[in-house]
Design an enzyme around this catalytic site. Structure first.
Site, PDB file in Angstrom:
ATOM      1  CB  CYS A  36     -30.942 -65.926  -1.796  1.00 40.08           C
ATOM      2  SG  CYS A  36     -30.859 -67.595  -2.660  1.00 40.08           S
ATOM      3  CB  CYS A  91     -27.982 -67.808  -1.239  1.00 40.82           C
ATOM      4  SG  CYS A  91     -28.473 -67.510  -2.756  1.00 40.82           S
TER       5      CYS A  91
END
Length: 105
Positions: free
Chosen positions: A31, A34
């Protein structure tokens, strides 16, 4: 204080039974947002001792994110006294994250 890594097995001990509020970051290796928010949370963790910053890899730990209805990442939840009291999603700048944490505490 450094961020801690939480698993499905340690969630109750590390988060629900913690002696301070816990900001739990649900993330995954793949991600992009993230990875952007990770260093920001590390910084906040180093500057504050009134809150524990924790991370949980959703790929390795599917139970807890499912239990809390995490559908997109990064999702951050604040737990106080064993209860989820605040949620935010997506990568945010440090000032905005700090303000969100302050408003929940």
């Amino acid at each position: 204080m450094a961020t801690i890594t939480v698993t499905d097995e340690t969630f109750e001990q590390d988060v629900l039974n913690a002696d301070k509020p816990v900001v739990l970051d649900f993330w995954a290796q793949w991600c992009g947002p993230c990875k952007m928010i990770g260093p920001v949370l590390e910084e906040i963790s180093g500057e504050r001792d009134d809150v524990i910053i924790a991370k949980m890899d959703i790929d390795a730990n599917p139970e807890t994110p499912t239990k809390f209805g995490v559908r997109s990442i990064p999702t951050l939840l604040i737990f106080k006294g064993g209860e989820s009291v605040a949620t935010t999603m997506g990568a945010k700048p440090k000032a905005q994250l700090s303000q969100w944490i302050d408003s929940a505490l």
